[in-house]
Design an enzyme around this catalytic site. Structure first.
Site, PDB file in Angstrom:
ATOM      1  N   THR A  37      -1.716   2.792  -4.639  1.00 47.76           N
ATOM      2  CA  THR A  37      -3.002   3.656  -4.676  1.00 47.76           C
ATOM      3  C   THR A  37      -3.683   3.823  -6.072  1.00 47.76           C
ATOM      4  O   THR A  37      -4.845   3.988  -5.876  1.00 47.76           O
ATOM      5  CB  THR A  37      -2.482   4.850  -3.951  1.00 47.76           C
ATOM      6  OG1 THR A  37      -1.446   5.718  -4.693  1.00 47.76           O
ATOM      7  CG2 THR A  37      -2.606   4.785  -2.415  1.00 47.76           C
ATOM      8  N   ARG A  45      -0.653   6.178   5.659  1.00 40.69           N
ATOM      9  CA  ARG A  45      -0.348   7.242   6.452  1.00 40.69           C
ATOM     10  C   ARG A  45      -0.644   8.733   5.832  1.00 40.69           C
ATOM     11  O   ARG A  45      -0.434   9.571   6.338  1.00 40.69           O
ATOM     12  CB  ARG A  45       1.213   7.168   6.797  1.00 40.69           C
ATOM     13  CG  ARG A  45       1.498   6.104   7.668  1.00 40.69           C
ATOM     14  CD  ARG A  45       3.178   5.689   7.881  1.00 40.69           C
ATOM     15  NE  ARG A  45       3.175   4.399   8.280  1.00 40.69           N
ATOM     16  CZ  ARG A  45       3.143   4.082   9.494  1.00 40.69           C
ATOM     17  NH1 ARG A  45       2.746   5.005  10.467  1.00 40.69           N
ATOM     18  NH2 ARG A  45       3.126   2.636  10.004  1.00 40.69           N
ATOM     19  N   HIS A 126       7.687  -7.382   3.618  1.00 42.46           N
ATOM     20  CA  HIS A 126       6.557  -7.482   4.335  1.00 42.46           C
ATOM     21  C   HIS A 126       5.695  -8.650   3.881  1.00 42.46           C
ATOM     22  O   HIS A 126       4.347  -8.794   4.440  1.00 42.46           O
ATOM     23  CB  HIS A 126       5.679  -6.241   4.586  1.00 42.46           C
ATOM     24  CG  HIS A 126       6.249  -5.133   5.311  1.00 42.46           C
ATOM     25  ND1 HIS A 126       5.977  -3.728   5.294  1.00 42.46           N
ATOM     26  CD2 HIS A 126       7.455  -5.105   5.948  1.00 42.46           C
ATOM     27  CE1 HIS A 126       7.007  -2.970   5.833  1.00 42.46           C
ATOM     28  NE2 HIS A 126       7.730  -3.782   6.411  1.00 42.46           N
TER      29      HIS A 126
END
Ligand SMILES: [Zn+2]
Length: 256
Positions: A37, A45, A126
């Site tokens: 971020t 979330r 991921h």
């Protein structure tokens, strides 16, 4: 402004973390959305995260097959920044690896910013959003180049008509296995010190992973919000920005 006692508490914690990092012979760093971020990427979330605007089903395999256009619209709107740069946190972790202080990074992020910062020992559990692969002919594309083509960039040229020639980003979607979970699991089991950066530890598989850190290891959580692990005996939890906190730790490392 934090009061004096909370400031002192943070300073003591930073000092303790710097000492732990120095002593540890096997430091594993687990990173989540909060790590990126500070580079401008949305997290998922938090109150203003991606999932406050769209349901997480959008990033499922079923949705991707059914609505590739909408899937990629969401990717491009929320998850894709063209000239993304690593932030100071990524850079410090890469320096620590170089100095032998960090032995492995396991990331949930698909932005490859750890590699861009110079870290080498990185497991992207991921996958990566930097590349995409045709599900039919397995040709691999650079995702940025596909996006630049525009139109229905998510169909491969290997078929004239649009069918099973969808091009899928090389990221793990909901409903898919996490192929490198086993590797990550084995690494955590041997850790002496674990940093958990920018994840609220609510989501499989990372929340599970942390449970397998050896009982005598220490866990340092740096995250904006509290996590359910914060009060565990092994844990030092710091609720401050990652970049600034790592910089403060780094200053102490440099004088040691
Ligand atoms: Zn193809």
């Amino acid at each position: 402004m934090p009061d004096e006692s909370s400031l002192k508490k943070i300073m003591d914690e930073i000092k303790e973390v710097a000492e732990l990092l120095h002593k540890s012979n096997n430091t594993v760093v687990l990173t989540g959305a909060g790590m990126s971020t500070e580079s401008g990427i949305s997290d998922f979330r938090s109150n203003r995260g991606v999932y406050s605007e769209i349901p997480e089903e959008v990033f499922s395999l079923t949705y991707f097959y059914r609505y590739p256009r909408q899937f990629y619209d969401a990717v491009l709107k929320y998850l894709y920044i063209k000239d993304l740069q690593p932030n100071i946190g990524h850079i410090i972790l890469a320096e620590w690896e170089e100095k032998g202080l960090v032995h492995q990074i396991i990331t949930q992020n698909v932005d490859s910013l750890h590699f861009d910062a110079g870290s080498k020992k990185v497991i992207e559990i991921h996958g990566t959003g930097k590349t995409a692969t045709c599900l039919r002919c397995k040709r691999q594309y650079v995702f940025a180049e596909l996006v630049a083509k525009g139109g229905e960039f998510y169909y491969c040229d290997c078929l004239d008509k649009h069918a099973d020639n969808l091009i899928k980003r090389d990221t793990v979607l909901f409903e898919e296995n996490v192929p490198r979970y086993e590797d990550a699991f084995k690494i955590i089991q041997k850790a002496e010190l674990v940093f958990v950066l920018g994840t609220s530890l609510t989501v499989y598989p990372v929340a599970d992973l942390i449970e397998y850190a050896p009982p005598r290891s220490k866990i340092v959580i740096i995250n904006k919000t509290t996590t359910s692990f914060d009060n565990s005996r092994q844990v030092i939890a710091i609720h401050k920005p990652i970049g600034k906190t790592l910089m403060a730790i780094n200053e102490l490392i440099e004088v040691q």
